[in-house]
Scaffold this motif. Structure first.
Motif: not given
Lengths: 364, 344
Positions: A337, A348-349, A356-358, B333, B336
């Motif tokens: 990111p 964000a979608e 990556y985030h979740y 996380d 970012v």
């Protein structure tokens, strides 16, 4: 129900999960068209609740992600013109084009402003009469009516310095392209909620009828999506294929007539380039001839340069549902990111950003 | 650099560039309108540096405040500067004593606004029990600063028996959060131009040294304290996990979030776990002392909604995971970039 808390009750979720497990039989793959759904699924860890026979695949429903580099280059070239302000939604600013991004163009002196709606861009035009304000029209049927409304308002006010670079895209044609390609074998489609709030559920009926694929329009809360998956699973178990709505509080079969009319007044369907799909007939929106004076493309002289795509980036394949972010050698290593290679890591979608985030592989 | 805050009252009701140049008029104003608000024996000497005689181990911190807008429901940049600096000291278990404030003012700022902010500084310093002992003012050309920036420094002393650090979280520790998350960030966002939405929320901006003192009185087994400001709870938990080489497990349904905050976040596409707080702390406390500390916190005005939200673990060091309300698990996380509202 309360907007947030009651939609996340574990008790209600348990009942749906039980029902899904009960009805799930043969392996089935459902595609969530919409990036908003992907994000919600990943964020809530919803896949952990599904029986192994069910697979969820992300689709092309991220307006930032499907914007072709050639179109992004146009936006960057426009922003670099003197006395031009480019107004854009936030995500778009960070997406790398062929050589640069709007963010980098801004650092180099271009006037790029982040706005939250087309109406904010109108205000910018009013406040800066000596400059030309170009709104970057990114989005699906959800966003296009608001942009159309801004153009009608600009016309009404006689604003002479407001323009739109219309990169809007229409969802049903690209789903048809995806299904015709035969690349993905789907047993169910989680249809976009907000797009359907505008166009209704009727435009999905050809998918059930012509392709025999069950369709359910879903909201964005984890419970909405579980309910949708439950309805799809039941259709599969019963050997049926029809369009159902699991988002009754927002969606009807006919959609929002006012929004559709405004969109139709200002825009007409046109071919559009999609990342991952190439040109898809009648899948974009261009300004009708009587609104041509608001068309940024027709009113500015600019050179976007040759189009290039970063080597190794699988965003196109991810958007078509044929690859997952984990298949990409850049994912998590070169592409993060903070240093995104492709748009799916920015938005964000975006599917890659969601993974990556979740990402949940080694959490449990 | 004189240890004072300089402002100037002239015929103009706005700050002019000339106000940054010092001179007799400036000095008159310091004596007449600023010292009465902030005065204490150290500041009143008006020497070039404050002379302090602290005893014990020193905690020393600095921070800059650039919040926009400078006034928001529940506070302003002055209160924020004092509380933020005091809280940084409190998070190592220090008793805050002295602050310095340096104002960087954009030409054209209404004098009345500056005075309102100085008054907030006074009130916040009083509430936190600290003295402003040094200061400075600069005026810069219009457009080169956004109304007002404040840089601070803070000095506190750490009692002998206290050993609190981001490196000290231990497996088994309970994680206590002092109240609801996201209030400050959502209030500030709601005031931003182009995004105004109505809310009755107030910023949680508050000095936490009193709360920390109560907690330390209840237990000496508080290992780590942090105030989750920018980047929110999620980022701060990741910092602790990294610094202490542990993992952290939290439970979504234990984290207090106001309904207004979660609704606003939903609307804007934000996650309350990543939204800034200015009057909250998280503590890791040895398991046998956690209940006692929690009960003490609940008695304090800034800890009423305190809750145990998770625990510190050994496996997968550096990682923060959350058990969701749905019963699933996901990684939390660090933040970012800037959180941006969604478009679709």
């Amino acid at each position: 129900m309360k907007l947030v808390s009651e939609f996340r009750q574990s008790g209600l979720a348990d009942g749906l999960v039980r029902s899904i497990r009960q009805h799930a039989g043969k392996p089935a793959r459902f595609m969530e068209f919409c990036g908003g759904h992907t994000m919600s699924i990943m964020k809530s860890g919803l896949r952990q609740l599904l029986p192994p026979a069910l697979t969820l695949t992300s689709g092309p429903g991220c307006p930032v992600c499907v914007t072709h580099n050639a179109d992004l280059d146009k936006a960057i070239a426009l922003a670099s013109l003197p006395d031009v302000i480019v107004a854009s939604f936030g995500d778009m600013v960070r997406v790398p084009g062929s050589r640069s991004s709007l963010q980098e163009a801004k650092a180099a002196g271009a006037d790029v402003r982040v706005v939250y709606s087309a109406l904010d861009a109108l205000s910018l035009a009013r406040e800066n009469p000596e400059k030309s304000v170009v709104f970057l029209g990114i989005g699906f049927e959800t966003t296009a009516p608001t942009v159309a409304a801004s153009i009608l308002q600009a016309k009404g006010e006689g604003l002479k310095n407001y323009y739109v670079l219309s990169l809007h895209k229409l969802c049903p044609p690209v789903i048809k392209t995806l299904l015709d390609s035969g690349e993905v074998n789907l047993q169910g489609l989680i249809c976009p909620g907000h797009v359907s709030a505008v166009i209704g559920s009727r435009p999905w009926e050809f998918i059930a009828r012509d392709y025999g694929i069950p369709c359910v329009v879903s909201g964005f809360e984890p419970l909405d999506i579980l309910q949708c998956i439950d309805m799809l699973t039941r259709q599969v178990a019963d050997g049926e294929a029809r369009v159902e709505i699991a988002y009754r509080r927002g969606v009807s079969r006919e959609g929002n007539r006012t929004a559709i009319d405004i969109m139709d007044r200002v825009f007409e369907p046109a071919p559009a380039r999609w990342r991952g799909f190439g040109e898809v007939a009648a899948s974009g929106l261009k300004l009708r001839p009587n609104f041509a004076r608001f068309d940024a493309e027709a009113n500015f002289d600019f050179d976007p340069g040759p189009t290039a795509t970063p080597k190794g980036c699988l965003c196109g394949e991810v958007l078509r549902g044929v690859k997952s972010p984990d298949d990409c050698t850049l994912f998590r290593l070169t592409c993060t990111p903070t240093n995104p290679v492709g748009p799916c890591m920015v938005s964000a979608e975006g599917t890659c950003a969601a993974y990556y985030h979740y990402g949940e592989d080694d959490v449990r | 650099m004189p240890p004072i805050i300089i402002t100037v009252k002239t015929m103009s009701d706005k700050i002019l560039l000339a106000h940054g140049s010092g001179g007799r008029l400036a000095h008159d104003i310091i004596r007449n309108s600023l010292l009465p608000a902030l005065s204490n024996p150290v500041l009143a000497r008006l020497d070039d540096a404050a002379v302090l005689e602290p005893a014990g181990r020193l905690a020393f911190t600095t921070d800059s405040y650039v919040v926009q807008p400078i006034f928001f429901p529940g506070g302003d940049i002055g209160k924020l500067a004092v509380c933020g600096t005091v809280n940084d000291l409190a998070m190592v278990g220090a008793v805050p004593h002295y602050l310095s404030l340096a104002f960087i003012i954009e030409e054209g700022l209404p004098l009345s606004e500056l005075e309102k902010i100085v008054y907030s500084v006074k009130e916040a310093a009083k509430a936190a029990g600290v003295a402003v002992v040094a200061g400075d003012t600069k005026v810069v050309n219009r457009g080169t600063a956004d109304k007002l920036f404040i840089n601070t420094a803070g000095i506190g002393t750490i009692p002998d028996e206290v050993d609190i650090s981001g490196h000290n979280a231990r497996p088994g520790d309970m994680l206590i959060l002092s109240g609801t998350v996201g209030d400050h960030g959502i209030v500030v966002l709601s005031q931003r131009e182009g995004l105004n939405f109505a809310t009755e929320l107030k910023s949680d901006c508050a000095p936490l040294n009193g709360l920390v003192a109560e907690m330390l009185a209840a237990s000496q087994n508080i290992h780590c304290l942090r105030d989750p400001t920018r980047g929110g709870l999620a980022t701060t938990l990741n910092e602790i996990a990294e610094q202490s080489d542990v993992s952290i497990r939290i439970y979504e349904d234990k984290i207090p979030v106001r309904e207004e905050v979660s609704s606003a976040c939903e609307m804007l596409g934000l996650d309350p776990l990543y939204v800034a707080n200015e009057g909250k702390l998280i503590a890791t406390v040895s398991p046998d002392n956690a209940k006692k500390v929690l009960e003490q916190m609940k008695k304090h005005q800034y800890g009423r909604d305190a809750a145990i939200i998770g625990e510190v673990k050994e496996e997968n060091p550096g990682r923060v995971v959350m058990k969701t309300g749905l019963g699933t698990t996901r990684i939390i996380d660090m933040l970012v970039g800037e959180p941006l509202p969604r478009i679709c």
